[in-house]
Scaffold this motif. Structure first.
Motif, mmCIF file in Angstrom:
data_model
loop_
_atom_site.group_PDB
_atom_site.id
_atom_site.type_symbol
_atom_site.label_atom_id
_atom_site.label_comp_id
_atom_site.label_asym_id
_atom_site.label_seq_id
_atom_site.Cartn_x
_atom_site.Cartn_y
_atom_site.Cartn_z
ATOM 1 N N PRO A 146 32.111 9.881 63.453
ATOM 2 C CA PRO A 146 31.896 11.414 63.011
ATOM 3 C C PRO A 146 30.312 11.698 63.035
ATOM 4 O O PRO A 146 29.646 10.889 62.490
ATOM 5 C CB PRO A 146 32.585 11.330 61.728
ATOM 6 C CG PRO A 146 32.504 10.127 61.295
ATOM 7 C CD PRO A 146 32.178 9.117 62.401
ATOM 8 N N PHE A 147 29.657 12.999 63.205
ATOM 9 C CA PHE A 147 28.389 13.210 63.209
ATOM 10 C C PHE A 147 28.110 14.590 63.409
ATOM 11 O O PHE A 147 28.893 15.357 63.973
ATOM 12 C CB PHE A 147 27.705 12.436 64.145
ATOM 13 C CG PHE A 147 26.115 12.480 64.089
ATOM 14 C CD1 PHE A 147 25.586 11.731 63.203
ATOM 15 C CD2 PHE A 147 25.164 13.426 64.864
ATOM 16 C CE1 PHE A 147 24.187 11.829 62.812
ATOM 17 C CE2 PHE A 147 23.975 13.332 64.812
ATOM 18 C CZ PHE A 147 23.264 12.653 63.558
ATOM 19 N N GLU A 148 27.014 15.107 62.834
ATOM 20 C CA GLU A 148 26.783 16.611 62.969
ATOM 21 C C GLU A 148 25.932 16.760 64.344
ATOM 22 O O GLU A 148 24.769 16.976 64.270
ATOM 23 C CB GLU A 148 26.085 17.043 61.646
ATOM 24 C CG GLU A 148 26.590 16.777 60.449
ATOM 25 C CD GLU A 148 25.795 17.221 59.075
ATOM 26 O OE1 GLU A 148 24.531 17.349 59.522
ATOM 27 O OE2 GLU A 148 26.281 17.158 57.825
ATOM 28 N N TRP A 149 26.720 16.909 65.313
ATOM 29 C CA TRP A 149 26.197 16.801 66.672
ATOM 30 C C TRP A 149 25.551 18.102 67.059
ATOM 31 O O TRP A 149 24.721 18.134 67.872
ATOM 32 C CB TRP A 149 27.348 16.643 67.831
ATOM 33 C CG TRP A 149 28.044 15.305 67.512
ATOM 34 C CD1 TRP A 149 29.204 15.072 66.973
ATOM 35 C CD2 TRP A 149 27.591 13.978 67.794
ATOM 36 N NE1 TRP A 149 29.489 13.762 66.785
ATOM 37 C CE2 TRP A 149 28.512 12.967 67.487
ATOM 38 C CE3 TRP A 149 26.154 13.459 68.589
ATOM 39 C CZ2 TRP A 149 28.178 11.824 67.909
ATOM 40 C CZ3 TRP A 149 26.105 12.202 68.685
ATOM 41 C CH2 TRP A 149 27.087 11.225 68.336
ATOM 42 N N ASN A 154 28.770 20.957 60.314
ATOM 43 C CA ASN A 154 30.210 20.520 60.639
ATOM 44 C C ASN A 154 30.016 19.253 61.353
ATOM 45 O O ASN A 154 29.407 19.088 62.565
ATOM 46 C CB ASN A 154 30.760 21.604 61.606
ATOM 47 C CG ASN A 154 30.680 22.990 60.782
ATOM 48 O OD1 ASN A 154 31.329 22.805 59.773
ATOM 49 N ND2 ASN A 154 30.442 24.157 61.455
ATOM 50 N N LYS A 155 30.871 18.333 60.959
ATOM 51 C CA LYS A 155 31.108 16.934 61.582
ATOM 52 C C LYS A 155 32.043 17.130 62.464
ATOM 53 O O LYS A 155 33.360 17.604 62.483
ATOM 54 C CB LYS A 155 31.231 16.100 60.589
ATOM 55 C CG LYS A 155 29.945 15.665 60.028
ATOM 56 C CD LYS A 155 30.218 14.265 59.093
ATOM 57 C CE LYS A 155 28.895 14.054 58.111
ATOM 58 N NZ LYS A 155 29.069 12.727 57.630
ATOM 59 N N GLN A 263 23.312 9.439 68.506
ATOM 60 C CA GLN A 263 23.133 10.255 67.572
ATOM 61 C C GLN A 263 21.412 10.890 67.394
ATOM 62 O O GLN A 263 21.504 11.806 67.033
ATOM 63 C CB GLN A 263 23.462 9.800 66.266
ATOM 64 C CG GLN A 263 25.051 9.419 66.027
ATOM 65 C CD GLN A 263 25.258 8.481 64.737
ATOM 66 O OE1 GLN A 263 24.595 8.126 63.997
ATOM 67 N NE2 GLN A 263 26.564 8.305 64.517
#
Length: 443
Positions: A146-149, A154-155, A263
């Motif tokens: 999960p990441f704030e792409w 929002n992840k 990331q």
């Protein structure tokens, strides 16, 4: 003149005046007697200016143009590239701006301008590095992060798979959360683009390994007791893929390091491409994978691939799906997730006997199918007649309002990710059932 040049001029002057021998001057300056004679001759003819190097204050021929330096610094400080690390920025300059620059020159230019790379370097930590597999396809590592792409708060979960031997990304797919649907889409990319790998290396997530597996004691294992496969594990068994659950993140370090790289890079790539939604990201990732592999892949020890080609008789949709056993009644109707469906029998297909044991296949791409003796049947929603019951009086019934979840609710996302199925997608009950199967959060 610098202090060292003044010192050298003082020594040479004493040699010229006869106050110091050439041998003593050679020891004093740490140079050969031949050099002392050369410097003495030069000072006599040209004076102290002879000791100053002719390239002093001259710009080297290979130095970057001032205009180019200012443009590179300006681009790095712009909102588009400011979060890119130096290596990534060098690649983006060549790809997006048609500026080809050596990394050492770029690093010197940016550091002299007071710009630091956002890529943090952690202190070296020694560890035993496992040797790569010798052939592509022998081992594929799979995981999700999960990441704030998209640069907001929002992840989203990016599911991915990387080949251990070559370092090639063999699949990437993004969803709202880590889920079975995301892993199956990655598996689908692996199967169609490369073939069937020998083994998969994953973590011990409930999608891959039943939570009851850790509850088996030694006595249970000696007695031959086993736990049921998860739907993902069952699909891998059907494909002949060995599923290896890792006991630590370090064990599958190849894919963990992949997340660190992505990331750092993908948010910049998404910003440049103007991508802000999951659907746009998944479309972009199919084009980005070859670019990434061209920069980071390595040659395996054995050039022969261990990926097995897909059999023409194998339909991946009938494997990458949820399979559950049910029984049909005399009319070919069965119950599934508190709903009823009727099996459609067409001419040329075998008839289903009453109480027949069937396998229900469900997936976003396949819809709902029924399998009986290796034959697939379509189904239709079936509404059974309800018994007439006396309505409750207002005195003994509560005035309850039907609760409707908000648009931000977890189970409301993902409708546009599901392909059309054989029945009407407007049926909210069907959609709710599919979401409860594929898009649920796992423990």
């Amino acid at each position: 003149m610098s202090e060292s040049q003044l010192n050298r001029f003082s020594v040479i002057s004493k040699v010229i005046d006869g106050h110091l021998t050439i041998a003593d001057a050679s020891v004093s300056l740490g140079i050969s007697e031949r050099q002392i004679l050369r410097l003495k001759k030069g000072v006599i003819l040209e004076g102290a200016a002879f000791l100053i190097h002719k390239n002093t204050n001259r710009k080297p021929k290979h130095a970057l143009d001032n205009e180019l330096v200012e443009k590179v610094i300006s681009l790095k400080q712009s909102d588009l590239y400011n979060s890119a690390n130096f290596v990534h920025f060098q690649e983006l300059l060549e790809r997006q701006e048609s500026i080809k620059i050596n990394y050492s020159a770029l690093h010197s230019t940016l550091t002299q301008a007071g710009i630091k790379s956002p890529k943090k370097r952690r202190r070296f930590k020694p560890h035993r590095r496992r040797k790569r597999k010798s052939q592509a396809g022998l081992l594929v590592q799979m995981d999700a992060t999960p990441f704030e792409w998209f640069g907001d708060f929002n992840k989203f979960a990016l599911h991915g798979a990387i080949d251990d031997a070559t370092g090639n990304i063999v699949g990437l797919y993004m969803t709202k959360n880590e889920c079975l649907h995301g892993y199956w889409e990655v598996t689908r990319q692996v199967l169609f683009n490369h073939g069937i790998p020998v083994s998969l290396y994953t973590d011990r997530h409930a999608i891959f390994l039943s939570t009851n597996a850790s509850k088996l004691t030694v006595e249970d294992q000696l007695a031959g007791r086993v736990v049921n496969d998860t739907q993902f594990g069952r699909a891998m068994n059907e494909l002949g893929i060995t599923l290896i659950p890792a006991r630590s993140p370090q064990a599958k370090g190849r894919v963990e390091r992949l997340w660190e790289t992505l990331q750092s890079r993908l948010p910049v790539e998404f910003k440049i491409a103007g991508i802000s939604t999951i659907d746009e990201a998944n479309e972009f990732l199919t084009r980005y994978i070859p670019l990434f592999n061209a920069s980071f892949s390595v040659e395996p020890d054995n050039a022969e691939s261990a990926f097995r080609p897909l059999s023409p008789n194998l339909n991946p949709d009938t494997v990458l799906c949820v399979k559950l056993r049910r029984s049909v009644d005399a009319g070919g109707v069965f119950s599934f997730y508190n709903r009823h469906f009727k099996v459609i029998t067409e001419p040329g297909l075998p008839l289903l006997p009453p109480k027949a044991k069937i396998t229900v296949l469900v997936s976003p791409s396949l819809g709902i199918k029924v399998q009986f003796k290796n034959t697939l049947f379509d189904v239709l929603p079936y509404i059974k007649a309800k018994r007439i019951t006396e309505p409750k009086t207002a005195a003994n019934s509560l005035d309850k309002k039907h609760w409707q979840p908000p648009d931000s609710h977890y189970y409301k996302y993902g409708h546009n990710l599901m392909k059309k199925v054989t029945f009407e997608d407007s049926n909210s009950d069907i959609l709710m059932m599919l979401e409860s199967i594929f898009l649920k959060k796992y423990a």
